[in-house]
Design a protein around this motif. Structure first.
Motif, PDB file in Angstrom:
ATOM      1  N   ALA A  70       0.829  -1.201   0.000  1.00 22.30           N
ATOM      2  CA  ALA A  70       0.000   0.000   0.000  1.00 22.30           C
ATOM      3  C   ALA A  70       0.868   1.257   0.000  1.00 22.30           C
ATOM      4  CB  ALA A  70      -0.925  -0.001   1.210  1.00 22.30           C
ATOM      5  N   VAL A  71       1.986   1.207   0.713  1.00 22.28           N
ATOM      6  CA  VAL A  71       2.914   2.349   0.722  1.00 22.28           C
ATOM      7  C   VAL A  71       3.491   2.545  -0.670  1.00 22.28           C
ATOM      8  CG1 VAL A  71       5.026   3.292   1.708  1.00 22.28           C
ATOM      9  CG2 VAL A  71       3.494   1.925   3.145  1.00 22.28           C
ATOM     10  N   VAL A  72       4.021   1.466  -1.245  1.00 21.91           N
ATOM     11  CA  VAL A  72       4.604   1.535  -2.588  1.00 21.91           C
ATOM     12  C   VAL A  72       3.546   1.937  -3.609  1.00 21.91           C
ATOM     13  CG1 VAL A  72       5.616   0.148  -4.452  1.00 21.91           C
ATOM     14  CG2 VAL A  72       6.452  -0.109  -2.109  1.00 21.91           C
ATOM     15  N   GLY A  73       2.381   1.288  -3.541  1.00 21.54           N
ATOM     16  CA  GLY A  73       1.322   1.562  -4.501  1.00 21.54           C
ATOM     17  C   GLY A  73       0.830   2.992  -4.449  1.00 21.54           C
ATOM     18  N   ALA A  74       0.711   3.540  -3.245  1.00 20.47           N
ATOM     19  CA  ALA A  74       0.233   4.913  -3.106  1.00 20.47           C
ATOM     20  C   ALA A  74       1.219   5.908  -3.700  1.00 20.47           C
ATOM     21  CB  ALA A  74      -0.015   5.230  -1.635  1.00 20.47           C
ATOM     22  N   LEU A  75       2.489   5.743  -3.405  1.00 20.02           N
ATOM     23  CA  LEU A  75       3.490   6.670  -3.924  1.00 20.02           C
ATOM     24  C   LEU A  75       3.615   6.553  -5.443  1.00 20.02           C
ATOM     25  CD1 LEU A  75       6.156   6.213  -1.111  1.00 20.02           C
ATOM     26  CD2 LEU A  75       4.866   8.296  -1.602  1.00 20.02           C
ATOM     27  N   TYR A  76       3.496   5.332  -5.965  1.00 20.30           N
ATOM     28  CA  TYR A  76       3.561   5.137  -7.411  1.00 20.30           C
ATOM     29  C   TYR A  76       2.320   5.718  -8.088  1.00 20.30           C
ATOM     30  CZ  TYR A  76       4.635   2.833 -11.845  1.00 20.30           C
ATOM     31  OH  TYR A  76       4.937   2.582 -13.164  1.00 20.30           O
ATOM     32  N   ALA A  77       1.158   5.460  -7.524  1.00 26.57           N
ATOM     33  CA  ALA A  77      -0.091   5.985  -8.072  1.00 26.57           C
ATOM     34  C   ALA A  77      -0.170   7.495  -7.956  1.00 26.57           C
ATOM     35  CB  ALA A  77      -1.282   5.336  -7.367  1.00 26.57           C
ATOM     36  N   ASP A  78       0.662   8.060  -7.090  1.00 34.65           N
ATOM     37  CA  ASP A  78       0.717   9.507  -6.896  1.00 34.65           C
ATOM     38  C   ASP A  78       1.593  10.187  -7.947  1.00 34.65           C
ATOM     39  OD1 ASP A  78      -0.253  11.630  -5.216  1.00 34.65           O
ATOM     40  OD2 ASP A  78       1.769  11.865  -4.408  1.00 34.65           O
ATOM     41  N   GLY A  79       2.250   9.378  -8.787  1.00 31.91           N
ATOM     42  CA  GLY A  79       3.034   9.941  -9.882  1.00 31.91           C
ATOM     43  C   GLY A  79       4.538   9.875  -9.719  1.00 31.91           C
ATOM     44  N   LYS A  80       5.024   9.245  -8.647  1.00 34.67           N
ATOM     45  CA  LYS A  80       6.468   9.148  -8.423  1.00 34.67           C
ATOM     46  C   LYS A  80       7.044   7.927  -9.137  1.00 34.67           C
ATOM     47  CE  LYS A  80       6.628  11.561  -3.975  1.00 34.67           C
ATOM     48  NZ  LYS A  80       5.285  12.131  -4.125  1.00 34.67           N
ATOM     49  N   SER A  81       8.278   8.049  -9.633  1.00 36.90           N
ATOM     50  CA  SER A  81       8.947   6.940 -10.296  1.00 36.90           C
ATOM     51  C   SER A  81       9.484   5.977  -9.241  1.00 36.90           C
ATOM     52  CB  SER A  81      10.109   7.448 -11.146  1.00 36.90           C
ATOM     53  OG  SER A  81      11.171   7.899 -10.310  1.00 36.90           O
TER      54      SER A  81
ATOM     55  N   ILE B  13       4.693  14.064   1.800  1.00 35.31           N
ATOM     56  CA  ILE B  13       5.301  13.594   0.556  1.00 35.31           C
ATOM     57  C   ILE B  13       4.277  13.166  -0.496  1.00 35.31           C
ATOM     58  CG2 ILE B  13       7.416  12.903   1.718  1.00 35.31           C
ATOM     59  CD1 ILE B  13       6.491  10.048   1.644  1.00 35.31           C
ATOM     60  N   LEU B  14       3.018  13.004  -0.109  1.00 41.23           N
ATOM     61  CA  LEU B  14       1.978  12.639  -1.067  1.00 41.23           C
ATOM     62  C   LEU B  14       1.255  13.879  -1.576  1.00 41.23           C
ATOM     63  CD1 LEU B  14       0.463   9.579   0.809  1.00 41.23           C
ATOM     64  CD2 LEU B  14       1.420   9.492  -1.501  1.00 41.23           C
ATOM     65  N   LYS B  15       1.113  13.992  -2.889  1.00 43.16           N
ATOM     66  CA  LYS B  15       0.333  15.083  -3.460  1.00 43.16           C
ATOM     67  C   LYS B  15      -1.153  14.842  -3.206  1.00 43.16           C
ATOM     68  CE  LYS B  15       2.363  14.376  -7.387  1.00 43.16           C
ATOM     69  NZ  LYS B  15       2.727  14.402  -8.835  1.00 43.16           N
ATOM     70  N   ALA B  16      -1.595  13.617  -3.423  1.00 45.02           N
ATOM     71  CA  ALA B  16      -2.992  13.256  -3.178  1.00 45.02           C
ATOM     72  C   ALA B  16      -3.171  12.930  -1.700  1.00 45.02           C
ATOM     73  CB  ALA B  16      -3.387  12.060  -4.030  1.00 45.02           C
TER      74      ALA B  16
ATOM     75  N   LEU C 156      11.785   6.648   0.463  1.00 44.00           N
ATOM     76  CA  LEU C 156      11.590   5.663   1.514  1.00 44.00           C
ATOM     77  C   LEU C 156      12.869   5.322   2.276  1.00 44.00           C
ATOM     78  CD1 LEU C 156       9.088   3.141  -0.114  1.00 44.00           C
ATOM     79  CD2 LEU C 156       8.625   4.995   1.488  1.00 44.00           C
ATOM     80  N   THR C 157      14.006   5.669   1.737  1.00 41.88           N
ATOM     81  CA  THR C 157      15.261   5.409   2.444  1.00 41.88           C
ATOM     82  C   THR C 157      15.817   6.665   3.100  1.00 41.88           C
ATOM     83  OG1 THR C 157      16.460   5.675   0.343  1.00 41.88           O
ATOM     84  CG2 THR C 157      15.945   3.435   1.044  1.00 41.88           C
ATOM     85  N   SER C 158      15.087   7.744   3.004  1.00 40.61           N
ATOM     86  CA  SER C 158      15.542   8.977   3.641  1.00 40.61           C
ATOM     87  C   SER C 158      15.276   8.926   5.139  1.00 40.61           C
ATOM     88  CB  SER C 158      14.839  10.195   3.034  1.00 40.61           C
ATOM     89  OG  SER C 158      13.472  10.207   3.408  1.00 40.61           O
ATOM     90  N   ARG C 159      16.052   9.641   5.882  1.00 44.88           N
ATOM     91  CA  ARG C 159      15.863   9.719   7.336  1.00 44.88           C
ATOM     92  C   ARG C 159      14.516  10.346   7.654  1.00 44.88           C
ATOM     93  NH1 ARG C 159      20.292   9.394  10.687  1.00 44.88           N
ATOM     94  NH2 ARG C 159      19.338  10.876  12.102  1.00 44.88           N
ATOM     95  N   ARG C 160      14.043  11.194   6.746  1.00 41.56           N
ATOM     96  CA  ARG C 160      12.812  11.920   6.999  1.00 41.56           C
ATOM     97  C   ARG C 160      11.625  10.990   7.212  1.00 41.56           C
ATOM     98  NH1 ARG C 160      10.057  15.889   2.612  1.00 41.56           N
ATOM     99  NH2 ARG C 160      10.524  14.068   1.358  1.00 41.56           N
ATOM    100  N   ILE C 161      11.452  10.016   6.294  1.00 41.85           N
ATOM    101  CA  ILE C 161      10.262   9.183   6.412  1.00 41.85           C
ATOM    102  C   ILE C 161      10.399   8.130   7.504  1.00 41.85           C
ATOM    103  CG2 ILE C 161      10.955   7.488   4.651  1.00 41.85           C
ATOM    104  CD1 ILE C 161       7.919   7.483   3.875  1.00 41.85           C
ATOM    105  N   PHE C 162      11.607   7.633   7.740  1.00 40.33           N
ATOM    106  CA  PHE C 162      11.732   6.576   8.732  1.00 40.33           C
ATOM    107  C   PHE C 162      12.008   7.096  10.139  1.00 40.33           C
ATOM    108  CE2 PHE C 162      11.935   3.812   5.063  1.00 40.33           C
ATOM    109  CZ  PHE C 162      11.136   2.769   5.513  1.00 40.33           C
ATOM    110  N   SER C 163      11.991   8.394  10.303  1.00 37.79           N
ATOM    111  CA  SER C 163      12.126   8.939  11.646  1.00 37.79           C
ATOM    112  C   SER C 163      10.874   8.684  12.475  1.00 37.79           C
ATOM    113  CB  SER C 163      12.388  10.453  11.575  1.00 37.79           C
ATOM    114  OG  SER C 163      11.288  11.116  10.974  1.00 37.79           O
ATOM    115  N   TYR C 164       9.792   8.216  11.817  1.00 40.26           N
ATOM    116  CA  TYR C 164       8.557   7.959  12.554  1.00 40.26           C
ATOM    117  C   TYR C 164       8.652   6.717  13.421  1.00 40.26           C
ATOM    118  CZ  TYR C 164       7.486   4.304   9.143  1.00 40.26           C
ATOM    119  OH  TYR C 164       7.530   3.196   8.351  1.00 40.26           O
ATOM    120  N   LEU C 165       9.619   5.851  13.165  1.00 49.09           N
ATOM    121  CA  LEU C 165       9.693   4.594  13.911  1.00 49.09           C
ATOM    122  C   LEU C 165      10.584   4.726  15.137  1.00 49.09           C
ATOM    123  CD1 LEU C 165      10.041   1.957  11.056  1.00 49.09           C
ATOM    124  CD2 LEU C 165       8.038   2.422  12.444  1.00 49.09           C
TER     125      LEU C 165
END
Length: 261
Positions: free
Chosen positions: A52-63, A102-105, A71-80
């Motif tokens: 769902a994470v991968v699908g959402a970001l891909y469906a949002d227009g990201k390559s 990070i999501l446009k939608a 997903l490998t940035s410190r920014r997104i994984f600082s939540y854990l």
């Protein structure tokens, strides 16, 4: 939140199923890159948990490459917060807020590609499909592995990882797509050093969901399950690029064998 519409559904050329599998989901990005190179892009995505994470970001227009970087940035994984508290749950502080940034939608229905996300309603024991509603919050619910992460409240009921009931949600695509491509990133192999609660919880979860996928793989025109993923845990980040490459190479090989290149 809604159940998949009962109206006559449009016909899609390519439907893609993305399984759960924690950070093994990086292999799905490699697979998507290989599919793109073969001029194969999803017209609809059915996904659960990491998918769902991968699908959402891909469906949002990201390559796929952009998603790997995000997903490998410190920014997104600082939540854990990997300090396991007495409840046996890893905190997910800031995860939803990071996704919002990070999501446009911000709602599922606003994505560029139709996306179906699954989670389990703990209160009713139902496998619930979301095709509308607040995207970051629903992703969080779909990704909440029991014991490891706390359940997520939606409309006064609690939800956890959809993989508990079905880690390979192919059913909504049946009869609606010219071809279905499944990407499974939860293979099983022998594991050693199960010496803490997190590792034991991961392994138990993987065992419980494996059979669901094997029952459904034959419903796909192309089933991708990269070799070598069983050597990586559900919450490993350090080998993201290696996992990405496993998905890429496996998909290139299958496409060549299938004559889809």
């Amino acid at each position: 939140m809604s159940i998949f519409s009962r109206k006559k559904e449009p016909r899609y050329k390519n439907g893609i199923v993305l399984s759960g599998g924690g950070t093994r989901g990086f292999a799905q990005l490699g697979a998507l890159k290989a599919l793109e190179e073969a001029d194969i892009k999803p017209d609809i995505i059915s996904a659960v948990s990491a998918g769902a994470v991968v699908g959402a970001l891909y469906a949002d227009g990201k390559s796929p490459e952009e998603i790997l970087k995000v997903l490998t940035s410190r920014r997104i994984f600082s939540y854990l917060d990997f300090t396991i508290p007495k409840t046996g749950l890893i905190k997910m502080t800031g995860f939803e807020n990071t996704l919002k940034k990070i999501l446009k939608a911000q709602n599922i229905e606003d994505l560029q590609i139709p996306l179906l996300i699954f989670a389990v309603n703990i209160n009713t024991a139902e496998y619930t499909l979301f095709d509308k509603g607040p995207l970051p919050h629903i992703i969080k619910a779909s990704s909440s592995i029991p014991i490891i992460f706390p359940p997520i409240e939606i409309d006064k009921e609690f939800y956890c990882d959809g993989g508990v009931i079905n880690n390979f949600p192919v059913e909504p695509l049946l009869g609606k797509c010219d071809r279905i491509i499944g990407i499974n990133v939860n293979p099983l192999g022998k594991r050693k050093n199960l010496d803490n609660l997190k590792k034991i919880a991961e392994r138990t979860f993987q065992l419980s969901i494996r059979s669901h996928t094997m029952e459904r793989k034959d419903k796909c025109d192309l089933f991708i399950e990269p070799e070598g993923l069983d050597g990586y845990g559900l919450l490993e980040l350090s080998n993201a690029e290696k996992i990405f490459e496993l998905g890429y190479k496996a998909t290139r090989k299958l496409l060549k064998e299938k004559g889809w290149e």
